[in-house]
Design a protein around this motif. Structure first.
Motif, PDB file in Angstrom:
ATOM      1  N   THR A 103       0.940  -0.883   0.292  1.00 59.78           N
ATOM      2  CA  THR A 103      -0.220   0.129  -0.071  1.00 59.78           C
ATOM      3  C   THR A 103       0.654   1.660  -0.285  1.00 59.78           C
ATOM      4  O   THR A 103       0.598   2.507  -0.257  1.00 59.78           O
ATOM      5  CB  THR A 103      -0.689  -0.055   1.413  1.00 59.78           C
ATOM      6  N   ILE A 123       2.143   1.841  -3.603  1.00 57.20           N
ATOM      7  CA  ILE A 123       1.069   2.307  -4.290  1.00 57.20           C
ATOM      8  C   ILE A 123       0.751   4.083  -4.335  1.00 57.20           C
ATOM      9  O   ILE A 123       1.018   4.833  -4.974  1.00 57.20           O
ATOM     10  CB  ILE A 123      -0.344   1.469  -4.384  1.00 57.20           C
ATOM     11  N   THR A 138     -10.215  -5.015  -7.437  1.00 55.96           N
ATOM     12  CA  THR A 138      -9.251  -5.905  -7.077  1.00 55.96           C
ATOM     13  C   THR A 138      -9.218  -5.771  -5.120  1.00 55.96           C
ATOM     14  O   THR A 138     -10.359  -5.755  -4.991  1.00 55.96           O
ATOM     15  CB  THR A 138      -8.423  -4.790  -7.578  1.00 55.96           C
ATOM     16  N   PHE A 139      -8.840  -6.060  -4.273  1.00 57.90           N
ATOM     17  CA  PHE A 139      -8.009  -4.867  -3.164  1.00 57.90           C
ATOM     18  C   PHE A 139      -8.252  -4.151  -2.938  1.00 57.90           C
ATOM     19  O   PHE A 139      -7.760  -3.430  -3.670  1.00 57.90           O
ATOM     20  CB  PHE A 139      -7.224  -5.843  -2.420  1.00 57.90           C
ATOM     21  N   ALA A 171      -6.560  -1.751  -1.220  1.00 59.40           N
ATOM     22  CA  ALA A 171      -5.458  -1.184  -1.343  1.00 59.40           C
ATOM     23  C   ALA A 171      -5.105  -0.765  -2.349  1.00 59.40           C
ATOM     24  O   ALA A 171      -3.927   0.344  -2.153  1.00 59.40           O
ATOM     25  CB  ALA A 171      -4.293  -2.144  -0.719  1.00 59.40           C
ATOM     26  N   SER A 172      -5.491  -0.819  -3.408  1.00 59.00           N
ATOM     27  CA  SER A 172      -4.991  -0.816  -5.034  1.00 59.00           C
ATOM     28  C   SER A 172      -5.803   0.613  -4.951  1.00 59.00           C
ATOM     29  O   SER A 172      -5.366   1.928  -5.763  1.00 59.00           O
ATOM     30  CB  SER A 172      -6.272  -1.672  -5.984  1.00 59.00           C
ATOM     31  N   VAL A 212      -4.205  -3.612 -12.633  1.00 58.71           N
ATOM     32  CA  VAL A 212      -3.568  -5.201 -11.707  1.00 58.71           C
ATOM     33  C   VAL A 212      -3.282  -6.554 -11.628  1.00 58.71           C
ATOM     34  O   VAL A 212      -4.064  -6.408 -12.933  1.00 58.71           O
ATOM     35  CB  VAL A 212      -5.014  -5.335 -10.328  1.00 58.71           C
ATOM     36  N   ALA A 268       1.121  -6.806  -6.734  1.00 58.75           N
ATOM     37  CA  ALA A 268       0.506  -6.857  -5.630  1.00 58.75           C
ATOM     38  C   ALA A 268       0.945  -8.626  -5.256  1.00 58.75           C
ATOM     39  O   ALA A 268       1.442  -9.189  -3.990  1.00 58.75           O
ATOM     40  CB  ALA A 268      -0.132  -6.591  -4.406  1.00 58.75           C
ATOM     41  N   SER A 285       4.097  -6.686  -2.805  1.00 53.89           N
ATOM     42  CA  SER A 285       4.253  -6.654  -1.625  1.00 53.89           C
ATOM     43  C   SER A 285       4.555  -8.489  -1.008  1.00 53.89           C
ATOM     44  O   SER A 285       3.998  -8.856  -1.863  1.00 53.89           O
ATOM     45  CB  SER A 285       2.082  -6.934  -1.626  1.00 53.89           C
ATOM     46  N   PHE A 286       4.206  -8.152   0.483  1.00 50.89           N
ATOM     47  CA  PHE A 286       4.832  -8.867   0.928  1.00 50.89           C
ATOM     48  C   PHE A 286       4.534  -9.846   2.283  1.00 50.89           C
ATOM     49  O   PHE A 286       4.577  -9.882   3.268  1.00 50.89           O
ATOM     50  CB  PHE A 286       6.299  -9.239   1.344  1.00 50.89           C
ATOM     51  N   ASN A 287       3.309  -9.205   2.105  1.00 46.95           N
ATOM     52  CA  ASN A 287       2.245  -9.445   2.890  1.00 46.95           C
ATOM     53  C   ASN A 287       1.974 -10.993   3.157  1.00 46.95           C
ATOM     54  O   ASN A 287       2.436 -11.403   2.675  1.00 46.95           O
ATOM     55  CB  ASN A 287       0.603  -8.880   2.791  1.00 46.95           C
TER      56      ASN A 287
HETATM   57  C1  LIG Z   1      -2.167  -7.866  -0.931  1.00 48.00           C
HETATM   58  C2  LIG Z   1      -2.691  -6.120  -2.235  1.00 48.00           C
HETATM   59  C3  LIG Z   1      -2.179  -4.678  -1.853  1.00 48.00           C
HETATM   60  C4  LIG Z   1      -1.240  -4.267  -0.898  1.00 48.00           C
HETATM   61  O1  LIG Z   1      -0.827  -4.411  -0.418  1.00 48.00           O
HETATM   62  P1  LIG Z   1       0.230  -4.608   1.125  1.00 48.00           P
HETATM   63  O2  LIG Z   1       1.424  -5.153   1.469  1.00 48.00           O
HETATM   64  O3  LIG Z   1      -0.644  -5.858   2.017  1.00 48.00           O
HETATM   65  O4  LIG Z   1       0.094  -2.991   2.046  1.00 48.00           O
HETATM   66  C5  LIG Z   1      -2.331  -4.001  -3.547  1.00 48.00           C
HETATM   67  N1  LIG Z   1      -3.192  -4.628  -3.903  1.00 48.00           N
HETATM   68  C6  LIG Z   1      -3.186  -5.538  -3.715  1.00 48.00           C
HETATM   69  C7  LIG Z   1      -4.422  -6.296  -5.216  1.00 48.00           C
HETATM   70  C8  LIG Z   1      -3.230  -6.597  -3.050  1.00 48.00           C
HETATM   71  O5  LIG Z   1      -3.774  -8.096  -3.194  1.00 48.00           O
END
Ligand SMILES: *Cc1c(COP(=O)(O)O)cnc(C)c1O
Length: 379
Positions: free
Chosen positions: A60, A63, A84-85, A87-88, A136, A164, A186-188
């Motif tokens: 996040t 972005i 999308t999620f 966070a995009s 995405v 991500a 992303s490495f969530n």
């Molecule tokens: C996980 C994810 C993000 C955000 O990444 P974070 O590291 O969790 O902040 C953004 N976009 C998409 C499509 C994601 O799946």
């Protein structure tokens, strides 16, 4: 009760602790240090790119910084994939800008180039050219990124690739995350590799990366005291977290193979099931890491709904989830402009993500297999 089978859970490779111990042994606990630099280099090598990568606290954050670097400020418009999620799209609001959402096409479930171009034309006709485009690569599936980049170039709008979910995916042999002017990784905890929480920004050159890192470390001007001429953020990845990342990079190829193996597993399960389609690459130009394996259920021909299957799995303590709910249908974004039809909406209605972790054991796969098979036999 049998233990829970998760959709996607962290999978450590073994050497993560070694890198963390190195950080402890050298007292390199504070931000920056050899693990951060090493992790960034590992990522550059993996993506096979000369682009510059900055490790950050989250995808996040990546972005958000990309939007700032692209010059997005209050009152601007930014085009974003709707399916999308959140966070995009949320960082667009952090900047006080307005998201303009675009529907997906049915082949890759990602931003539809036709609706994208129609949206740009319409926004321009309304007197406002969008400042950036955020496509995405959903569930690891590469978007029609050639077409999207060509349209972006035609109108001279920056592309911020949300990669991500697509580390290791390629389009025509080129890695997702290397097509845009900027990209976010992303490495969530739920992603294909994880640092427990983290992300990275991919930039075209060292100047852009330097600026991103400057903003990510509180925007301190070059002075012996604390001096600031811009708004700063605390977005840098720590050296401890980057140690986990270095360990994870050693097993990334393996994780991709295992995730792709899960998709093949579901293709086999559903191969003779009428009304169920397993999400797959439209042709050989696309290589998905299959971060999550997904299906769509056509209730009329299948005789059951996505929700029937999800609840049956849940009864067996197996987690599955509906696909992302499109942003233009979210309460928070209900006033945002939208271009497209009902492709994303129908995917949300009929789609399901199935357990896809690279750490699923043969025993887990057996349980999933039996649970799905007995549900299908009963329906
Ligand atoms: C996980 C994810 C993000 C955000 O990444 P974070 O590291 O969790 O902040 C953004 N976009 C998409 C499509 C994601 O799946």
């Amino acid at each position: 009760m049998k233990s829970r089978i998760w959709l996607s859970s962290p999978h450590m490779g073994g050497n993560e602790l070694k890198y963390i111990h190195e950080a402890f042994d050298t007292n390199w606990i504070a931000p920056l240090g050899p693990n951060v630099i090493g992790f960034e280099n590992d990522l550059m090598q993996f993506l096979n790119t000369t682009k510059k990568i900055g490790a950050l606290a989250s995808g996040t954050a990546a972005i958000h910084l990309a939007l700032i670097l692209a010059g997005v400020t209050a009152g601007d418009e930014v085009i974003c994939q709707s399916m999308t999620f959140s966070a995009s799209a949320n960082p667009i609001l952090y900047q006080g800008a307005t998201p303009v959402f675009i529907d997906s096409e049915i082949e890759t479930w990602n931003m539809c180039p036709k609706h994208l171009e129609a949206a740009i034309e319409d926004r321009v006709a309304n007197g406002k050219k969008p400042k950036a485009i955020i496509p995405v690569h959903l569930y690891g599936m590469p978007a029609k990124i050639d077409e999207i980049v060509a349209i972006a170039n035609k109108y001279e709008i920056a592309v911020i690739e949300d990669a991500a979910e697509s580390l290791g995916s390629t389009y025509k042999g080129k890695n997702c995350g290397t097509f845009g002017k900027y990209a976010a990784l992303s490495f969530n905890g739920n992603k294909i590799i994880t640092t427990s929480g983290g992300g990275a920004i991919v930039c075209n050159d060292e100047v852009a990366k330097k600026k991103a890192i400057f903003l990510a470390t509180q925007a301190r001007d070059d002075a012996p005291h604390y001096q600031h001429s811009e708004i700063g953020y605390n977005y840098r990845m720590s050296n401890i977290v980057a140690g986990i990342g270095r360990g994870q990079m050693e097993v990334l190829d393996k994780h991709i193979e295992l995730r792709r193996g899960m998709q093949a597993f579901y293709k086999n399960i559903f191969k003779d099931v009428v009304g169920v389609t397993v999400f797959e690459e439209p042709n050989d130009d696309y290589f998905s890491n299959h971060w999550l394996s997904c299906i769509t259920v056509d209730e009329k021909t299948a005789g059951f709904s996505r929700e029937d299957l999800r609840l049956a799995l849940w009864e067996d303590n197996i987690e599955s989830r509906p696909l992302w709910k499109p942003m233009h249908l979210q309460p928070i974004f209900k006033k945002a402009p939208y271009y497209g039809g009902d492709v994303g909406e129908n995917l949300f209605k009929n789609g399901l993500c199935l357990p896809s972790g690279s750490n699923l054991k043969t025993k887990d796969k057996g349980r999933i297999f039996n649970s799905i098979k007995s549900f299908i036999n009963d329906n």
